[in-house]
Design a protein around this motif. Structure first.
Motif, short mmCIF file in Angstrom:
data_model
loop_
_atom_site.label_atom_id
_atom_site.label_comp_id
_atom_site.label_asym_id
_atom_site.label_seq_id
_atom_site.Cartn_x
_atom_site.Cartn_y
_atom_site.Cartn_z
N LEU A 1 -13.79 4.89 4.64
CA LEU A 1 -12.22 4.92 5.01
C LEU A 1 -11.97 6.26 5.05
O LEU A 1 -12.05 7.16 4.06
CB LEU A 1 -11.46 3.87 3.94
CG LEU A 1 -10.25 3.50 4.26
CD1 LEU A 1 -9.67 2.14 3.80
CD2 LEU A 1 -9.18 4.51 3.82
N GLY B 1 -5.66 -4.62 -1.57
CA GLY B 1 -5.48 -3.20 -1.68
C GLY B 1 -4.70 -2.82 -3.12
O GLY B 1 -3.97 -3.87 -3.62
N ASP B 2 -4.82 -1.74 -3.82
CA ASP B 2 -4.04 -1.55 -5.01
C ASP B 2 -2.77 -0.90 -4.77
O ASP B 2 -1.94 -0.90 -5.59
CB ASP B 2 -4.73 -0.51 -5.87
CG ASP B 2 -4.99 1.00 -5.40
OD1 ASP B 2 -4.60 1.09 -3.87
OD2 ASP B 2 -5.35 2.07 -5.85
N SER B 3 -2.56 -1.05 -3.33
CA SER B 3 -1.32 -0.91 -2.50
C SER B 3 -0.20 -2.16 -3.36
O SER B 3 0.83 -1.88 -3.00
CB SER B 3 -1.19 -0.71 -1.15
OG SER B 3 -1.93 -1.91 -0.57
N HIS C 1 -13.86 5.98 0.11
CA HIS C 1 -12.51 6.19 0.70
C HIS C 1 -11.99 7.89 0.26
O HIS C 1 -12.05 8.22 -0.91
CB HIS C 1 -11.33 5.41 -0.25
CG HIS C 1 -9.78 5.49 0.23
ND1 HIS C 1 -8.88 4.38 -0.20
CD2 HIS C 1 -9.18 6.49 0.80
CE1 HIS C 1 -7.85 4.98 0.23
NE2 HIS C 1 -7.74 6.14 0.78
N LEU D 1 -8.67 -6.45 2.81
CA LEU D 1 -8.59 -5.53 1.54
C LEU D 1 -7.52 -6.10 0.48
O LEU D 1 -6.27 -6.19 0.95
CB LEU D 1 -8.50 -4.08 1.98
CG LEU D 1 -8.27 -3.22 0.85
CD1 LEU D 1 -9.40 -3.01 0.16
CD2 LEU D 1 -7.93 -1.91 1.06
N THR E 1 -4.62 -5.31 4.54
CA THR E 1 -4.31 -5.73 3.27
C THR E 1 -3.87 -7.25 3.25
O THR E 1 -3.25 -7.69 4.27
CB THR E 1 -3.55 -4.77 2.36
OG1 THR E 1 -2.14 -4.90 3.00
CG2 THR E 1 -3.87 -3.54 2.57
N GLU F 1 -8.35 8.29 5.21
CA GLU F 1 -6.83 8.18 5.04
C GLU F 1 -6.17 9.78 5.51
O GLU F 1 -6.73 10.84 4.75
CB GLU F 1 -6.43 7.53 3.83
CG GLU F 1 -5.07 7.49 3.58
CD GLU F 1 -4.61 6.36 2.59
OE1 GLU F 1 -5.29 5.84 2.00
OE2 GLU F 1 -3.22 6.44 2.42
N VAL G 1 -7.10 0.27 9.59
CA VAL G 1 -6.56 -0.41 8.52
C VAL G 1 -5.11 -0.18 8.28
O VAL G 1 -4.65 0.96 8.51
CB VAL G 1 -7.17 -0.38 6.99
CG1 VAL G 1 -7.24 1.11 6.44
CG2 VAL G 1 -6.54 -1.44 5.96
N ASP H 1 -10.21 -3.75 -4.27
CA ASP H 1 -10.00 -2.37 -4.14
C ASP H 1 -9.92 -2.01 -5.71
O ASP H 1 -9.19 -2.45 -6.52
CB ASP H 1 -8.60 -2.13 -3.66
CG ASP H 1 -8.27 -0.43 -3.17
OD1 ASP H 1 -9.26 0.27 -3.07
OD2 ASP H 1 -7.31 -0.25 -2.81
N LYS I 1 -13.96 -1.18 -2.50
CA LYS I 1 -13.54 -0.12 -2.08
C LYS I 1 -13.17 0.98 -3.25
O LYS I 1 -12.74 0.24 -4.33
CB LYS I 1 -12.45 0.06 -1.17
CG LYS I 1 -12.11 1.24 -0.60
CD LYS I 1 -10.96 1.16 0.45
CE LYS I 1 -9.54 1.05 0.08
NZ LYS I 1 -9.09 2.08 -0.60
N ILE J 1 -6.84 5.29 8.61
CA ILE J 1 -5.39 4.83 8.28
C ILE J 1 -4.49 6.41 8.16
O ILE J 1 -5.08 7.15 7.43
CB ILE J 1 -5.10 4.16 7.03
CG1 ILE J 1 -3.70 3.90 6.74
CG2 ILE J 1 -5.77 4.74 5.70
CD1 ILE J 1 -3.39 2.96 5.68
N VAL K 1 -1.60 -1.66 5.80
CA VAL K 1 -0.99 -2.47 4.89
C VAL K 1 -0.37 -3.55 5.72
O VAL K 1 0.58 -3.16 6.65
CB VAL K 1 0.02 -1.74 3.80
CG1 VAL K 1 0.96 -2.71 3.28
CG2 VAL K 1 -0.86 -0.78 3.21
O1 KIV Z 1 -4.75 -0.05 -1.07
C1 KIV Z 1 -4.57 0.19 0.12
O2 KIV Z 1 -3.67 -0.52 0.73
C2 KIV Z 1 -5.41 0.97 0.53
C3 KIV Z 1 -5.19 1.29 1.97
C4 KIV Z 1 -6.01 2.58 2.33
C5 KIV Z 1 -5.29 0.45 3.05
O3 KIV Z 1 -6.31 1.37 0.12
#
Ligand code: KIV
Length: 292
Positions: A187, A51-53, A144, A49, A30, A189, A220, A91, A120, A210, A222
């Motif tokens: 993906l 990511g929405d993380s 995902h 990515l 990410t 997870e 992948v 994302d 994604k 992940i 973070v």
């Molecule tokens: O948002 C994110 O970080 C993800 C993870 C799977 C890497 O979707």
């Protein structure tokens, strides 16, 4: 809105496919801003990515559910401005692809207009109509499945998925159906590594894992987890490649000590006044009336 065109040499989907066919594992991390994007790029990752993380990692939320398209676009723009050579992926956040097909295409298109080359989204069979519609709109999609953080409430927390036969088979079926709907990659997870291997062997498109073991076509993580930038214990599936938090906190402690001791800034970090200006100031001071 800032419209960034991707770097002319950016990694493409056919390149990713070719690398997997040659047996090369794909590397994805990410990034959420220009610093993390530049770090990922300096390391030569294949896919970045946004990511929405970003919700938990940068914005202080407990999970990804409060993250909106506006927040994602803000972070994606910052990453896109660095013009990474890695493929840039946006994302899709919670509720950005759940309301209608039209809304989903508009949201995914907003990422593409800002410089993303793919999006994604989370979910299996129930996402097939939206995946097909995005692919029809020339928007490459990574599926995902497994542990999908946006299903946090329905899953009852962040739990490894697909341990029982019913769910394991459902994950296999979802992967195949996402591929058939046009996903260029899936993906995986938080699933057992044997199941991730079966999925990877069953698909013609690459899998990215992940917390899904070593048998996927790529991995992948973070970026804050890779660099150890967050305090506290990491989840089991993370390997920290640096203790970034401690390293950086120590550097800041050193800075604080220097400021308090008068050791920073020194000559090296200071600007000097030209002699003529010093003389002019002295002259001006000498002409000031004495003050009692
Ligand atoms: O948002 C994110 O970080 C993800 C993870 C799977 C890497 O979707």
């Amino acid at each position: 809105m800032s419209h960034e065109s991707p770097s002319p040499q950016a990694v493409t989907i056919p390149q990713l496919r070719g690398w997997v066919a040659e047996g090369r594992k794909l590397v994805m991390t990410t990034a959420y801003d220009s610093v993390t994007a530049l770090l990922a790029e300096a390391a030569g990752v294949d896919i970045i990515l946004v990511g929405d993380s970003v919700g938990n990692v940068c914005l202080g939320f407990d999970n990804t559910l409060p993250v909106t398209m506006a927040m994602m676009n803000h972070h994606l723009e910052a990453v896109a401005r660095t013009k990474p050579k890695a493929m840039l992926m946006g994302d899709m956040p919670y509720l950005s692809y759940h309301l209608s097909i039209e809304d989903s295409i508009r949201n995914a298109g907003d990422f593409i207009r800002r410089g993303a080359a793919a999006v994604k989204l989370e979910g299996g069979a129930k996402r097939l109509p939206v995946v097909r519609a995005l692919v029809d709109a020339e928007i490459p999609v990574m599926g995902h499945i497994g542990l999908t953080p946006q299903s946090f409430h329905a899953m009852g927390g962040f739990k490894v998925q697909g341990r029982d036969s019913e769910h394991a088979i459902q994950i296999l079926e979802d992967a195949l159906r996402l591929q058939d709907a046009g996903c260029f990659s899936v993906l995986l997870e938080g699933i057992p590594s044997e199941l991730a291997r079966k999925v990877t062997e069953s698909l013609a498109v690459p899998t990215i894992g992940i917390g899904a073991g070593p048998h996927c076509s790529g991995q992948v993580l973070v970026i804050h987890d890779v660099l150890g930038l967050l305090p506290g214990k990491s989840p089991k599936f993370v390997r920290r490649y640096a203790d970034g938090f401690e390293l950086l906190a120590a550097a800041l402690r050193h800075y604080s000590e220097d400021v308090r001791a008068g050791a920073f800034p020194g000559e090296a970090e200071s600007y000097s006044l030209p002699n003529a200006t010093t003389r002019a100031i002295q002259h001006w001071q000498s002409e000031q009336p004495d003050q009692e």
